[in-house]
Write a protein that holds these residues in place. Structure first.
Motif, PDB file in Angstrom:
ATOM      1  N   ASP A 162      13.945   4.039   3.427  1.00 49.49           N
ATOM      2  CA  ASP A 162      13.638   4.294   2.597  1.00 49.49           C
ATOM      3  C   ASP A 162      11.688   4.346   3.226  1.00 49.49           C
ATOM      4  OD1 ASP A 162      14.220   5.401   0.694  1.00 49.49           O
ATOM      5  OD2 ASP A 162      14.685   3.292  -0.258  1.00 49.49           O
ATOM      6  N   ASP A 163      11.697   3.067   4.150  1.00 47.48           N
ATOM      7  CA  ASP A 163      10.634   2.589   5.312  1.00 47.48           C
ATOM      8  C   ASP A 163      10.050   3.845   6.155  1.00 47.48           C
ATOM      9  OD1 ASP A 163      10.688   0.227   3.759  1.00 47.48           O
ATOM     10  OD2 ASP A 163      11.852  -0.463   5.495  1.00 47.48           O
ATOM     11  N   LEU A 164      11.053   4.779   6.454  1.00 46.78           N
ATOM     12  CA  LEU A 164      10.805   5.564   7.060  1.00 46.78           C
ATOM     13  C   LEU A 164      10.266   6.749   6.718  1.00 46.78           C
ATOM     14  CD1 LEU A 164      13.831   6.511   9.677  1.00 46.78           C
ATOM     15  CD2 LEU A 164      11.955   4.505  10.041  1.00 46.78           C
ATOM     16  N   TYR A 165      10.682   7.257   5.622  1.00 44.26           N
ATOM     17  CA  TYR A 165       9.770   7.525   4.351  1.00 44.26           C
ATOM     18  C   TYR A 165       9.050   7.618   3.906  1.00 44.26           C
ATOM     19  CZ  TYR A 165       8.999  11.390   0.139  1.00 44.26           C
ATOM     20  OH  TYR A 165       8.976  11.574  -0.648  1.00 44.26           O
ATOM     21  N   HIS A 166       8.430   6.181   3.450  1.00 44.91           N
ATOM     22  CA  HIS A 166       6.922   5.877   3.237  1.00 44.91           C
ATOM     23  C   HIS A 166       5.776   6.401   4.678  1.00 44.91           C
ATOM     24  CE1 HIS A 166       8.760   3.325  -0.010  1.00 44.91           C
ATOM     25  NE2 HIS A 166       8.988   4.175  -0.308  1.00 44.91           N
ATOM     26  N   ALA A 167       6.436   5.940   5.531  1.00 49.76           N
ATOM     27  CA  ALA A 167       5.921   6.033   6.879  1.00 49.76           C
ATOM     28  C   ALA A 167       5.802   7.610   6.656  1.00 49.76           C
ATOM     29  CB  ALA A 167       6.617   5.918   8.242  1.00 49.76           C
ATOM     30  N   GLY A 168       6.496   8.777   6.467  1.00 53.49           N
ATOM     31  CA  GLY A 168       6.526   9.927   6.542  1.00 53.49           C
ATOM     32  C   GLY A 168       5.187  10.699   6.000  1.00 53.49           C
ATOM     33  N   GLU A 213       6.568   4.150  13.595  1.00 47.61           N
ATOM     34  CA  GLU A 213       7.330   3.576  12.542  1.00 47.61           C
ATOM     35  C   GLU A 213       8.589   2.687  13.106  1.00 47.61           C
ATOM     36  OE1 GLU A 213       8.344   0.495   9.128  1.00 47.61           O
ATOM     37  OE2 GLU A 213       6.525   1.904   9.914  1.00 47.61           O
ATOM     38  N   LEU A 214       9.076   3.342  13.651  1.00 44.93           N
ATOM     39  CA  LEU A 214      10.949   2.949  14.389  1.00 44.93           C
ATOM     40  C   LEU A 214      10.514   2.247  15.935  1.00 44.93           C
ATOM     41  CD1 LEU A 214      12.745   6.845  14.308  1.00 44.93           C
ATOM     42  CD2 LEU A 214      13.196   4.291  13.256  1.00 44.93           C
ATOM     43  N   ARG A 215       9.269   2.527  16.541  1.00 43.24           N
ATOM     44  CA  ARG A 215       8.758   2.084  17.859  1.00 43.24           C
ATOM     45  C   ARG A 215       8.527   0.223  17.063  1.00 43.24           C
ATOM     46  NH1 ARG A 215       6.580   7.196  19.373  1.00 43.24           N
ATOM     47  NH2 ARG A 215       5.148   6.414  18.587  1.00 43.24           N
ATOM     48  N   SER A 216       7.585   0.522  16.443  1.00 44.51           N
ATOM     49  CA  SER A 216       7.215  -1.207  15.918  1.00 44.51           C
ATOM     50  C   SER A 216       8.467  -1.228  15.239  1.00 44.51           C
ATOM     51  CB  SER A 216       6.640  -0.925  14.555  1.00 44.51           C
ATOM     52  OG  SER A 216       6.812  -0.308  13.513  1.00 44.51           O
TER      53      SER A 216
END
Length: 259
Positions: free
Chosen positions: A49-55, A89-92
């Motif tokens: 969900d966090d990745l989706y929000h970043a997208g 987001e993944l790098r962070s």
């Protein structure tokens, strides 16, 4: 390139908040597809969900900054911005643990050493034996290697202004200044040169995966190979690219501030 009339129509359409919201909603499936594709290679602990929000934030930035006089298609530009936002987001979060990063580096070093010793690409079983691990564990290492292709630090780019300069050059090409554009073109040429040195099968797998966006299982069907074998070819190709890019970066002044 869009015609003048088409450019004006797009700008007038996107200028209203209602139409902007409609455009965002229309491209949400693209966000979902990109996130799902990236997430399939990630540990289960990563919050999708966090990745989706970043997208979604990347999509909004794409719509707000899209310049129809420079870009041919909004979908192409949006894909670039969405993927970039998700990867940022993944790098962070640094989803690859320090232990797994060490295993990936060990895999790269072992593959490189065996290549020199054998005078050919080592078999997967030979790499596993040299590392003292089983095939299942090596497969897991290769999956981790696919998540983090390489880091700037591994290419000899140090923290600070040099790294910032390099990162800026890799951002949206339409927003880079002339000096960053030169760096971006140099990095692109380095990667292109490295890819051409891969075997034909490795190039095919990378093209089908990153350009045609097929899954490893789908690529296996195309090439009549098992999914695990495609994963091995994919991992070996990335390992070779990491090695060649490190060698090309060594001794160059790319991403170095002119002092």
């Amino acid at each position: 390139m869009m015609s003048y009339a088409a450019v004006m129509h797009f700008q007038q359409y996107a200028d209203t908040s209602q139409n902007r919201d409609r455009m965002i909603e229309a491209y949400l499936p693209l966000v979902k597809r990109i996130v799902q594709r990236i997430a399939c290679r990630l540990p289960a602990s990563v919050d999708i969900d966090d990745l989706y929000h970043a997208g979604v934030l990347g999509l909004i930035q794409a719509i707000d900054h899209f310049d129809p006089t420079k870009e041919n298609r909004l979908a192409t530009y949006a894909t670039f911005r969405i993927r970039g936002a998700v990867l940022s987001e993944l790098r962070s979060r640094d989803v690859i643990t320090r232990t797994n990063r060490k295993k990936v580096r060990a895999y790269d070093a072992t593959r490189e050493r065996l290549t020199h010793e054998l005078g050919r690409d080592p078999e997967f079983e030979e790499i596993a034996a040299a590392m003292g691990i089983g095939l299942d564990e090596l497969n897991a290492v290769c999956q981790q290697a696919a998540v983090a292709v390489f880091s700037l630090e591994e290419l000899g780019v140090e923290e600070g202004e040099d790294k910032d300069l390099c990162l800026n050059a890799l951002q949206d090409p339409s927003e880079t200044d002339p000096s960053e554009e030169i760096i971006r073109l140099q990095l692109k040429q380095m990667l292109s040169d490295a890819i051409r040195k891969l075997t034909q099968r490795e190039q095919t797998v990378l093209s089908l995966y990153y350009v045609e966006e097929l899954t490893l299982k789908e690529i296996g069907r195309v090439l009549d190979l098992t999914e695990s074998r495609i994963c091995q070819i994919h991992s070996q190709a990335l390992s070779k690219l990491r090695q060649m890019l490190r060698q090309q970066m060594d001794g160059t002044d790319i991403c170095k501030q002119k002092r």
